[in-house]
Scaffold this motif. Structure first.
Motif, PDB file in Angstrom:
ATOM      1  N   PRO A 186      72.873 142.375  25.524  1.00 18.71           N
ATOM      2  CA  PRO A 186      73.676 141.343  26.229  1.00 18.71           C
ATOM      3  C   PRO A 186      73.240 139.936  25.704  1.00 18.71           C
ATOM      4  CG  PRO A 186      72.395 142.440  27.678  1.00 18.71           C
ATOM      5  CD  PRO A 186      72.387 143.374  26.313  1.00 18.71           C
ATOM      6  N   ALA A 187      71.867 139.756  25.156  1.00 18.18           N
ATOM      7  CA  ALA A 187      71.431 138.485  24.555  1.00 18.18           C
ATOM      8  C   ALA A 187      71.791 138.277  23.000  1.00 18.18           C
ATOM      9  CB  ALA A 187      69.951 138.447  25.077  1.00 18.18           C
ATOM     10  N   VAL A 188      72.312 139.095  22.493  1.00 17.52           N
ATOM     11  CA  VAL A 188      72.588 139.198  21.230  1.00 17.52           C
ATOM     12  C   VAL A 188      74.029 138.691  20.632  1.00 17.52           C
ATOM     13  CG1 VAL A 188      72.152 140.287  18.801  1.00 17.52           C
ATOM     14  CG2 VAL A 188      70.677 140.474  20.498  1.00 17.52           C
ATOM     15  N   ALA A 189      74.180 137.971  19.589  1.00 22.09           N
ATOM     16  CA  ALA A 189      75.533 137.632  19.063  1.00 22.09           C
ATOM     17  C   ALA A 189      75.738 138.539  17.820  1.00 22.09           C
ATOM     18  CB  ALA A 189      75.844 136.021  18.864  1.00 22.09           C
ATOM     19  N   GLU A 190      74.786 138.433  17.019  1.00 21.51           N
ATOM     20  CA  GLU A 190      75.137 138.979  15.696  1.00 21.51           C
ATOM     21  C   GLU A 190      73.587 139.418  15.320  1.00 21.51           C
ATOM     22  OE1 GLU A 190      77.143 137.647  11.477  1.00 21.51           O
ATOM     23  OE2 GLU A 190      76.265 136.157  12.929  1.00 21.51           O
TER      24      GLU A 190
ATOM     25  N   PRO B 185      75.834 133.109  22.508  1.00 22.54           N
ATOM     26  CA  PRO B 185      76.265 131.681  22.993  1.00 22.54           C
ATOM     27  C   PRO B 185      76.091 131.351  24.425  1.00 22.54           C
ATOM     28  CG  PRO B 185      78.011 132.381  21.397  1.00 22.54           C
ATOM     29  CD  PRO B 185      77.137 133.684  21.803  1.00 22.54           C
ATOM     30  N   GLU B 186      76.421 132.335  25.200  1.00 22.69           N
ATOM     31  CA  GLU B 186      76.189 131.954  26.802  1.00 22.69           C
ATOM     32  C   GLU B 186      74.734 131.999  27.094  1.00 22.69           C
ATOM     33  OE1 GLU B 186      77.356 136.643  25.953  1.00 22.69           O
ATOM     34  OE2 GLU B 186      77.801 134.394  25.080  1.00 22.69           O
TER      35      GLU B 186
ATOM     36  N   ALA C 169      73.060 128.822  28.408  1.00 22.13           N
ATOM     37  CA  ALA C 169      72.200 128.557  29.713  1.00 22.13           C
ATOM     38  C   ALA C 169      70.713 128.270  29.648  1.00 22.13           C
ATOM     39  CB  ALA C 169      72.353 130.068  30.432  1.00 22.13           C
ATOM     40  N   ASP C 170      70.257 128.406  28.089  1.00 21.62           N
ATOM     41  CA  ASP C 170      68.882 127.893  28.231  1.00 21.62           C
ATOM     42  C   ASP C 170      68.776 127.525  26.819  1.00 21.62           C
ATOM     43  OD1 ASP C 170      66.411 127.736  28.218  1.00 21.62           O
ATOM     44  OD2 ASP C 170      65.433 129.947  28.064  1.00 21.62           O
ATOM     45  N   PRO C 171      68.916 126.217  26.564  1.00 18.43           N
ATOM     46  CA  PRO C 171      68.886 125.793  25.135  1.00 18.43           C
ATOM     47  C   PRO C 171      67.435 126.200  24.438  1.00 18.43           C
ATOM     48  CG  PRO C 171      69.825 124.064  26.543  1.00 18.43           C
ATOM     49  CD  PRO C 171      69.074 125.059  27.259  1.00 18.43           C
ATOM     50  N   GLY C 172      66.423 126.431  25.266  1.00 18.01           N
ATOM     51  CA  GLY C 172      64.965 127.014  24.696  1.00 18.01           C
ATOM     52  C   GLY C 172      64.974 128.455  24.554  1.00 18.01           C
TER      53      GLY C 172
ATOM     54  N   LYS D  69      69.400 129.234  16.049  1.00 15.33           N
ATOM     55  CA  LYS D  69      69.886 130.070  17.007  1.00 15.33           C
ATOM     56  C   LYS D  69      69.212 131.398  17.207  1.00 15.33           C
ATOM     57  CE  LYS D  69      74.343 127.469  17.210  1.00 15.33           C
ATOM     58  NZ  LYS D  69      75.679 127.688  17.041  1.00 15.33           N
ATOM     59  N   ALA D  70      68.458 131.832  15.933  1.00 17.64           N
ATOM     60  CA  ALA D  70      68.223 133.155  15.626  1.00 17.64           C
ATOM     61  C   ALA D  70      66.615 133.457  15.689  1.00 17.64           C
ATOM     62  CB  ALA D  70      68.887 133.524  14.469  1.00 17.64           C
ATOM     63  N   LEU D  71      66.239 134.729  15.574  1.00 14.56           N
ATOM     64  CA  LEU D  71      65.091 135.332  15.474  1.00 14.56           C
ATOM     65  C   LEU D  71      64.969 135.865  14.069  1.00 14.56           C
ATOM     66  CD1 LEU D  71      64.246 136.534  18.987  1.00 14.56           C
ATOM     67  CD2 LEU D  71      63.206 134.531  18.060  1.00 14.56           C
TER      68      LEU D  71
END
Length: 420
Positions: A342-346, A361-362, A366-369, A390-392
């Motif tokens: 649920p925390a992953v977009a791609e 994105p959500e 909710a948490d820019p950091g 936006k990625a790891l």
């Protein structure tokens, strides 16, 4: 978490020093695919330091080669007619490994210098060819080409350019995945004004984007049609990271120039350079009185060259280029298991031993950091990953095992769980 002494005097690159000055993560030792903090806790180096520890840490062959060279000749410059045996041997070897026949090698001390060298040489080449108006350099959005003057100017990561004003004029960017966009930009500028186009085979620091199928071949063809120099930035992709010596061979490319660094020494000593095709070298090599007035003090440094030669020996002897090719799929599979989190977009990867997981994105709203928080949580679980926008991202040493790749996937899973 391990911390170094508070209130450091060391200014860290790309760091918020307000936060970092009293809270550093201090690495004190490394061996193989593992690093250790000051308390002796070990962490899987999922990023091969900064993309470069291709043969892993603690390779005594490289240390001994450097030490032996320092006992003989520690350092001397290669300006004008000066040279030294390790620099000559390294240039010969890299030329033979290059995908272009008769390639020349200009040595630097890192990737940023290599980019500046290639960009200046591109402009100077056209001046020598009687077309001094060809100075415009095109690159791509999301591109990272180091932080020197040219690299900052042609890079495509906007936050890396903010606040510096205009550094180098006559540069422009096109969409990173749109070959026709490059053609349109050339048509708009006029091909007779464009010196070169720079592209990473796999985009690294800009978010880790493998090329769309056919993209690299298409832009190389467009450059050839308009007689524009095609420069491949293989600083990250070279020396096995995508399974070949310079990365570009995977797509059958023969660029006019290839910039390299990082994996050429596996980071044991600072080294970079540019592989230069015969046609680009020709005005300087076949005509008198045309010096390329550019170079770094430590270009051709004999100790660094000796370390590079030892590193290349390891890559060849242990067949690590093939190893990277074999591990490409297991790494991608380990990351792909996170695609439904649920925390992953791609999830991006599958081209070389590197990949990235972009947050949803959500979660970021909710948490820019969130990226930094996830990176720290994963590190606390014993695995190093790299925050990229936006990625790891991960890019482990080429000596990693499949079971160690599984550790990366499991730690990332647990770290991401902390976000939701």
């Amino acid at each position: 978490m391990s911390t170094a002494p508070r209130d450091t005097a060391l200014w860290h690159p790309f760091a918020d020093m307000f936060q970092v000055k009293s809270s550093q993560f201090c690495v004190s030792k490394a061996d193989g695919v593992w690093i250790y903090d000051q308390e002796g806790r070990r962490y899987l180096d999922g990023t091969a330091s900064l993309w470069y520890a291709n043969v892993g840490h603690g390779r005594t062959e490289i240390v001994e080669a450097a030490a032996a060279q320092m006992r003989e000749l520690e350092s001397y410059f290669v300006f004008n007619d000066f040279t030294n045996p390790p620099a000559e041997a390294l240039a010969d070897r890299l030329s033979q490994l290059a995908p272009m026949d008769g390639a020349k090698i200009f040595l630097t001390t890192g990737g940023g210098e290599s980019i500046d060298t290639a960009a200046k040489l591109a402009r100077q080449y056209w001046a020598q060819r009687g077309q001094p108006q060809r100075t415009h350099i095109l690159s791509r959005g999301n591109a990272y080409h180091g932080t020197n003057g040219m690299g900052t100017s042609i890079g495509g990561i906007e936050v890396n350019q903010a606040g510096f004003g205009q550094l180098v004029p006559e540069v422009g960017r096109v969409a990173h995945d749109d070959a026709e966009g490059l053609r349109e930009a050339i048509d708009q500028l006029g091909a007779d004004r464009v010196a070169a186009f720079f592209a990473e085979p796999v985009m690294g620091a800009g978010g880790l984007y493998p090329p769309e199928p056919g993209y690299l071949e298409a832009v190389a063809k467009i450059c050839a049609e308009h007689d524009i120099l095609f420069v491949a930035d293989a600083v990250i992709c070279g020396f096995g990271r995508v399974g070949t010596w310079f990365g570009v061979e995977r797509w059958g490319l023969q660029p006019d120039m290839i910039t390299f660094a990082k994996g050429v020494t596996s980071g044991y000593l600072p080294l970079g350079g540019v592989v230069i095709a015969e046609r680009v070298a020709e005005p300087f090599w076949n005509h008198p009185g045309r010096p390329f007035r550019h170079g770094a003090t430590y270009s051709g440094h004999p100790t660094v060259a000796a370390a590079a030669l030892a590193n290349l020996d390891i890559l060849e002897r242990e067949k690590l280029l093939q190893r990277a090719d074999e591990l490409e799929r297991p790494l991608h599979d380990a990351l792909q298991q996170l695609a439904d989190h649920p925390a992953v977009a791609e999830v991006r990867g599958g081209t070389g031993l590197l990949g990235a997981v972009e947050l949803a994105p959500e979660v970021l709203a909710a948490d820019p950091g969130a990226v930094g928080r996830a990176q720290t949580a994963i590190r606390d679980l014993g695995v190093i990953v790299r925050p990229l926008g936006k990625a790891l991202a991960v890019s482990p040493p080429l000596i990693i095992s499949e079971s160690e790749i599984d550790l990366i996937g499991k730690a990332m899973q647990e770290g991401l769980d902390a976000l939701v």
